[in-house]
Design an enzyme around this catalytic site. Sequence first.
Site, PDB file in Angstrom:
ATOM      1  N   LEU A 140     114.100  51.047   6.431  1.00 41.47           N
ATOM      2  CA  LEU A 140     113.734  49.704   6.856  1.00 41.47           C
ATOM      3  C   LEU A 140     113.661  48.830   5.612  1.00 41.47           C
ATOM      4  CD1 LEU A 140     110.819  50.338   9.425  1.00 41.47           C
ATOM      5  CD2 LEU A 140     113.194  49.766   9.952  1.00 41.47           C
ATOM      6  N   ASP A 141     114.029  47.566   5.751  1.00 41.26           N
ATOM      7  CA  ASP A 141     113.926  46.648   4.625  1.00 41.26           C
ATOM      8  C   ASP A 141     112.477  46.532   4.186  1.00 41.26           C
ATOM      9  OD1 ASP A 141     116.635  46.216   4.946  1.00 41.26           O
ATOM     10  OD2 ASP A 141     116.356  44.413   6.161  1.00 41.26           O
ATOM     11  N   LYS A 142     112.272  46.108   2.947  1.00 41.32           N
ATOM     12  CA  LYS A 142     110.935  46.022   2.375  1.00 41.32           C
ATOM     13  C   LYS A 142     109.985  45.217   3.255  1.00 41.32           C
ATOM     14  CE  LYS A 142     108.444  44.251  -1.673  1.00 41.32           C
ATOM     15  NZ  LYS A 142     108.545  43.569  -2.985  1.00 41.32           N
ATOM     16  N   ARG A 240     119.293  41.008  10.676  1.00 41.47           N
ATOM     17  CA  ARG A 240     119.110  39.767   9.936  1.00 41.47           C
ATOM     18  C   ARG A 240     120.446  39.056   9.736  1.00 41.47           C
ATOM     19  NH1 ARG A 240     116.225  41.887   4.722  1.00 41.47           N
ATOM     20  NH2 ARG A 240     116.047  39.654   4.235  1.00 41.47           N
TER      21      ARG A 240
END
Length: 323
Positions: A140-142, A240
Amino acid sequence: MEPTANLTTIQVGEAEAGQRLDRLVSANMPDLSRTYVQQLITDLHIRVNGRGAKASLPVQIGDQIEIFLPLAKPTDIVAEDLPLDVIYEDADVLLVNKAAGMVVHPAPGHTTGTLVNALLYRYPHLTTSGDLRPGIVHRLDKETSGLLVIAKHDQARMMLTEQQMARRMHKKYLALVEGHWREPTGTIDAPIGRNPNNRLRMMVMPEGRYAVTHYQVLEVLGPYSLVRATLETGRTHQIRVHFSYRNRPILNDALYGHRKPKETFGIERHFLHAYHLGFRLPSTGEWCSWEVPLPAELEKILTTLRTRYETIVYPDPLIEAVS
């Protein structure tokens, strides 16, 4: 003598012929970043028919590709006593609800404070293949919160990776986006690749990798829409990028959103949360799924918008199917 690397072998088939070497390896080993694969090629840890090769080499039918993954030394990663929200655990896997702001694994610029650092403190014997990514099956992205599955050993990791590659692992997200959708349900089928002008960004491009996101509008809140996104593929920054491509950027997305959003609602993250994860358990084959609620700071934004605007709630086909 202790082994210094794990060996993985790929036999090139007809459907894969002609692909670049680095792309083929990345597609077959999704837990390895393309950059890391290219570094492995440069360091001769990836060989074609026993010889070194360039990352751009078009592979041929029958080629034998050997990938030697160097084993990370225990001193390479520092175990840290960090908060860890474990949702489920058995002998093979554990499920973590990752907080926004935490990087998943060590990388240049983020050698401490990551999820892997926290995992090794609680599970010091956690060992799987990969470059400083013990147990990591997907990422998962930060600034994305939510569910991640961690493999406790190599066999579990291989079984989970197979499910992911076969698109049998279910991943669903909640996102608050700017603007309204013409249709409350839809599919975004647009290939994604790295932006040649900004290596930190991904973008929709004809030569990119196949990427599909399904979306369902759940609620319209004034100028915003609460959307469920279901991944069919798992490209970097996929939701995104796809939502920005449709001019529906996620609220407060610093990389793909508006430079000066109308409101940030006081959060320093984007509004994207991995709330649902489903897969078959490696040991029993039983199908299991889990859900976690929105973090308090995101739920607070929805409460604010519901107070401020007259909202439109769309029927949820998943709930209707159950009832």
